[in-house]
Design an enzyme around this catalytic site. Structure first.
Site, PDB file in Angstrom:
ATOM      1  N   ASP A  83      35.465  57.730  34.324  1.00 32.04           N
ATOM      2  CA  ASP A  83      36.626  56.842  34.213  1.00 32.04           C
ATOM      3  C   ASP A  83      37.196  56.884  32.793  1.00 32.04           C
ATOM      4  O   ASP A  83      36.474  56.663  31.820  1.00 32.04           O
ATOM      5  CB  ASP A  83      36.212  55.413  34.566  1.00 32.04           C
ATOM      6  CG  ASP A  83      37.390  54.510  34.877  1.00 32.04           C
ATOM      7  OD1 ASP A  83      38.454  54.717  34.278  1.00 32.04           O
ATOM      8  OD2 ASP A  83      37.236  53.608  35.712  1.00 32.04           O
ATOM      9  N   SER A 134      39.801  46.895  38.116  1.00 29.39           N
ATOM     10  CA  SER A 134      40.297  47.212  36.782  1.00 29.39           C
ATOM     11  C   SER A 134      40.559  45.911  36.023  1.00 29.39           C
ATOM     12  O   SER A 134      39.655  45.119  35.828  1.00 29.39           O
ATOM     13  CB  SER A 134      41.543  48.094  36.889  1.00 29.39           C
ATOM     14  OG  SER A 134      41.848  48.697  35.649  1.00 29.39           O
ATOM     15  N   HIS A 184      38.611  56.672  37.401  1.00 31.67           N
ATOM     16  CA  HIS A 184      39.139  55.331  37.660  1.00 31.67           C
ATOM     17  C   HIS A 184      39.630  55.158  39.089  1.00 31.67           C
ATOM     18  O   HIS A 184      39.508  54.093  39.670  1.00 31.67           O
ATOM     19  CB  HIS A 184      40.287  55.063  36.681  1.00 31.67           C
ATOM     20  CG  HIS A 184      40.636  53.620  36.545  1.00 31.67           C
ATOM     21  ND1 HIS A 184      39.782  52.686  35.995  1.00 31.67           N
ATOM     22  CD2 HIS A 184      41.768  52.931  36.870  1.00 31.67           C
ATOM     23  CE1 HIS A 184      40.360  51.501  35.985  1.00 31.67           C
ATOM     24  NE2 HIS A 184      41.559  51.615  36.515  1.00 31.67           N
TER      25      HIS A 184
END
Length: 686
Positions: free
Chosen positions: A623, A538, A658
C-alpha cells in the site's frame, strides 16, 4: 473459537518519539520495516490466525463469493463511446478476470480492433493494473501505464496500433497517464518522486528517442503540490495542473506548438481553487474566487487569463455547490448539488434554453459520464439509486429525448428492485447540526431494534459518498441487514462548508457525526447496539478507529479497511508517500496546535484499556497510501490493551496495495470475507 486459538503477540521494542516537549512511546515502531524478516513473519502469523479463526465459516464465505459472482454478467461490455472517428469499448469474457479493450472504426458494424487483452498482460503477475490509455491524434499509437505491484507506480509504454508492436522505451516511475501533442510524435507525461511517490515532474518525450533524453518541462518543487498533464477537450491546449488540497495553478501551451514554453494561466494564491475548460476563444473557470465557498463559473479571454480578466458567468449560490461543467459546441452542462442531491443543468450558449434533468428520489446518484465529443447534442449521463441498478443514458439536449443504453443486469432470478426500499433520514449531531443518512433494506422490516445495520462512512477530503446501487450488497439485504451511509462532515454532501466543517481543527465533527448517526438508528429502533456494525476504509478507517476508542459500546462489530490510524507519526514523516500533500487536510503536526489536536483523536495514540467490539482490519503489504504498518501496529497495540474476548483479526494481502486485489472477481473474495465476518456475528451461515 478465539478463546482456544492463541493470537500472535508482537514483541515490544520501546521507541520514544519526541516533539514539542512531548514524548510518545511506541512499542511497535519496529514494524515499519518490511525488509525485516521478523516483520513479514509477524504479518504471516496474523494471517494464519485469521485463517484459523475464520475456518469455521470458510464454506459460507465461498458461498457468498459464488453468490456475488453469479449476479454479475461475465460476458459483459461497456457502452461504446465515440472519439476521433472510433468507437471504444471495454468488454469481459466468461472465466476471465481482466478487461479487454477494443475499438471499431466509424460504425459499430465494423470489425473490432484489439487494443489490449489484460488477461494476457496479467499472466504471471499476482497483481496487474492498466491505466491512462491515450490515443494519438492520428489514431495510430496508444500510450498506456501498467502496475504489477499495486503501489500505483506505473511503467509508461507506447504501442503501435498499426503493427501492434511496442516501442522500445519503457518509462518507469510514472503516474501512468500521458497526453499527445497534435504533431503525433510528442508525448507529455508525469513522473513520481521515487521515495514519496509524489507526482512532481512533467517531461516531454519525442517518439523514437531514448527516454533518457526526455526534456524536463516542469518541476513542482513545493512538496505539498502534485502535478498532472492533459489536453483540453477542444484539443487546442496542453494543460499542466498543479494541485494541493486548497490551491490550484495551471500552465497552458497550444497543442500545435509542443516545443514552445508553457505559460502560467493564473499563478497560485493560497486558498484560490480553480479548474479550467477551453471553448472558442475563451476559458471557462470553476472557482472559489472572491469568497465563493460553493464555487461559481467565470470566463476569460484565452490571451488574457490572469484573475483580473475573469468575468462572472454563473454567480455563487449559498445553497448550491457547483461541482463541475461539461462543454459542448452548443451547450454548457452544469453539475450541481443542492441539499445533498445531484442536479444536472443544461444551458444553451445562445441563452435560448436552460433547464434541469428531472430526478425524483432522495437516495439517487446522477452524474455526467463519458462526454469526449465536442460537436454533439448528446449528453451521456449515469443514474442509479440504492434500489435501482445503474443505467447509462444518452440524452438529446435539443429534443430532450433520452435513450437508456444499458441498465446493469443483476443475474439473479429472485432479484426485483421493487422488493427493496430506500429512505433518507436526519440525525442530530452534538452541536445541533442535522446529519443525513441514506439507507436501503428489504421491504417488510420492522423497527423493533432487532435488524442488523451496517453503517458506512468516509468523511474526508471533500469526497462525497453518494447513495448508490450495489449488487454485492444484496447478500446482506437479503439476509435482513439494513445498509446505511452516514453523510458525515468532511465530505461535500451538503456543500463546501460541509467539508470545511470536518477537517483540520474541526476534524472531530466527522467522528461525532458518525457516533450520533449510530445513536439515531438505535434510538429509532432500526437496530440496537447488539446488531449495529460500522465500516470504513482508508480515511474512513481512521473514522472507525476514532469512533471505537470513543464509543465502543455502540457496536457489535466493525471493519476497518486499509485504515489510516497512526496519524501523528505519519504526518510527522515527510518521507512517506503523500504526507506533505495532506497538511491542508489534517494540519501539520510540526505546529504544536495541530500536533495536540491530531494526537487527541489519532486512533493508535488513543487505544485504551477498555472493551472493544469485534474488529476486522485489512491492509496490503504494498500500500502506497496507508502503509501496512499502521494497521499492523494498531492491531498489536489493541491486543495488549483491550479487555474483552471479542475477535480482533488482521488480514494482510501480501501481494497488493491500497486498492486490494486487481482481478475482477478476486476483489469479490475480499467482499465475501468482510460479509462473512459480519454475518457470522449475527449467527447467519446460509
Amino acid at each position: 473459537m478465539t478463546n482456544f486459538i492463541q493470537p500472535p503477540k508482537a514483541k515490544q521494542l520501546l521507541k520514544t518519539l519526541s516533539i514539542h516537549d512531548d514524548d510518545r512511546n511506541d512499542d511497535y515502531y519496529w514494524l515499519n520495516d518490511k525488509e525485516n524478516q521478523e516483520v513479514i513473519e509477524y504479518l504471516n502469523a496474523e494471517n494464519q490466525y485469521y485463517d484459523a479463526v475464520t475456518s469455521k465459516y470458510k464454506d459460507f464465505e465461498t458461498t457468498l463469493f459464488e453468490e456475488m459472482k453469479a449476479r454479475i454478467k461475465e460476458d459483459d461490455e461497456s457502452v461504446p463511446y465515440k472519439y476521433n472517428g472510433y468507437w471504444y469499448i471495454v468488454k469481459y469474457e466468461i472465466g476471465k478476470d481482466y478487461p479487454i479493450y477494443i475499438r471499431k472504426k466509424d460504425t459499430l458494424d465494423n470489425p473490432e480492433e484489439l487494443l489490449f487483452d489484460c488477461n494476457v498482460m496479467a499472466a504471471g503477475h499476482d497483481y496487474f493494473k492498466l491505466v491512462g490509455l491515450s490515443v494519438s491524434p492520428d489514431n495510430t499509437m496508444i500510450a498506456f501505464g501498467t502496475d504489477t505491484v499495486g503501489r500505483r507506480n506505473y511503467t509508461l509504454q507506447i504501442k503501435s496500433l498499426v503493427t501492434d508492436e511496442l516501442y522500445s522505451d519503457a518509462i518507469p516511475n510514472t503516474t501512468g497517464s500521458a497526453t499527445w501533442a497534435n504533431d503525433n510524435k510528442t508525448l507529455f507525461y508525469t513522473v513520481k518522486d521515487e521515495k514519496t511517490l509524489r507526482s512532481d515532474k512533467v517531461l516531454k518525450h519525442k517518439l523514437g528517442s531514448a527516454s533518457a533524453n526526455d526534456t524536463l518541462v516542469f518541476h513542482e518543487e513545493d512538496d505539498t503540490f502534485g502535478v498532472a498533464v492533459y489536453k483540453s477537450k477542444s484539443k487546442k491546449y496542453l494543460i499542466i495542473a498543479c494541485y494541493s488540497t486548497l490551491t490550484n495553478e495551471y500552465h497552458i501551451l497550444k497543442a500545435d506548438t509542443p516545443d514552445e514554453d508553457f505559460t502560467v494561466f493564473q499563478e497560485r494564491v493560497r486558498g484560490l481553487e480553480y479548474s479550467i475548460a477551453h471553448y472558442g476563444n475563451q476559458f471557462y473557470i470553476v472557482t472559489n474566487a472572491d469568497g465563493a465557498v460553493n464555487f461559481k463559473l467565470m470566463k476569460t479571454p484565452e490571451n488574457d487569463t490572469h484573475l483580473n480578466h475573469w468575468t462572472e458567468v454563473l454567480p455563487h449560490r449559498e445553497e448550491v455547490l457547483l461541482e463541475d461543467i461539461d462543454i459542448f459546441k452548443d451547450f454548457l452542462v452544469i453539475s450541481e448539488r443542492t441539499n445533498g442531491l445531484n442536479h444536472i443543468r443544461i444551458k444553451r450558449w445562445d441563452g435560448t434554453d436552460d433547464y434541469y434533468l428531472p430526478f425524483d428520489n432522495e437516495t439517487y446518484t446522477a452524474f455526467t459520464s463519458t462526454n469526449v465529443e465536442f460537436e454533439t447534442n448528446i449528453l451521456r449521463y449515469g443514474y442509479n439509486s440504492m434500489t435501482t441498478p445503474s443505467s447509462s443514458i444518452d440524452f438529446n439536449m435539443v429534443t430532450k429525448e433520452k435513450t437508456i443504453l444499458k441498465e446493469q443486469e443483476v443475474l439473479d432470478p429472485n432479484f426485483d428492485k421493487d422488493n427493496y426500499a430506500s429512505e433518507r433520514v436526519w440525525a442530530t449531531s452534538t452541536d445541533g447540526t442535522k446529519v443525513p443518512i441514506s439507507m436501503v433494506y428489504k421491504k417488510g422490516i420492522k423497527k423493533d431494534g432487532t435488524n442488523p445495520v451496517l453503517l458506512y462512512a468516509y468523511g474526508s477530503y471533500g469526497h462525497t459518498i453518494d447513495p448508490y446501487f450495489s449488487s454485492i450488497r444484496l447478500s446482506l439485504l437479503d439476509r435482513g441487514f439494513i445498509y446505511a451511509i452516514a453523510h458525515v462532515r468532511g465530505g461535500e454532501y451538503l456543500g463546501r462548508m460541509w467539508y470545511e466543517g470536518g477537517k483540520l481543527l474541526q476534524k472531530k465533527n466527522t467522528f461525532t457525526d458518525f457516533i450520533e448517526c449510530s445513536k439515531y438508528v438505535i434510538a429509532e429502533q432500526y437496530t440496537s447496539s447488539e446488531h449495529l456494525y460500522a465500516l470504513g476504509g482508508s480515511a474512513g478507517g481512521l473514522l472507525i478507529g476514532a469512533v471505537i476508542n470513543e464509543a465502543p459500546e455502540l457496536y457489535k462489530g466493525v471493519i476497518a479497511a486499509v485504515p489510516f490510524v497512526d496519524v501523528v507519526t505519519t504526518m510527522l514523516d515527510d518521507s512517506i508517500p503523500l504526507t506533505t500533500g495532506e497538511y491542508d487536510e489534517w494540519g501539520n503536526p510540526n505546529d504544536k496546535t495541530y500536533y495536540d489536536y491530531i494526537k487527541s483523536y489519532s486512533p493508535y495514540d488513543n487505544v485504551k484499556k477498555q472493551e472493544y467490539p469485534h474488529i476486522l482490519i485489512t491492509t496490503g503489504l504494498h500500500d502506497s497510501q496507508v502503509q501496512y504498518w499502521e494497521p499492523a501496529k494498531w492491531v498489536a497495540k489493541l491486543r495488549t490493551y483491550k479487555t474483552d474476548q471479542n475477535k480482533l483479526l488482521l488480514k494482510t494481502n501480501m501481494k497488493a496495495g491500497h486498492g486490494g486485489a486487481s482481478g475482477r472477481f478476486e476483489a469479490l473474495k475480499e467482499d465475501a470475507e468482510e460479509y462473512a465476518f459480519l454475518l457470522d456475528l449475527e449467527n447467519i451461515h446460509a
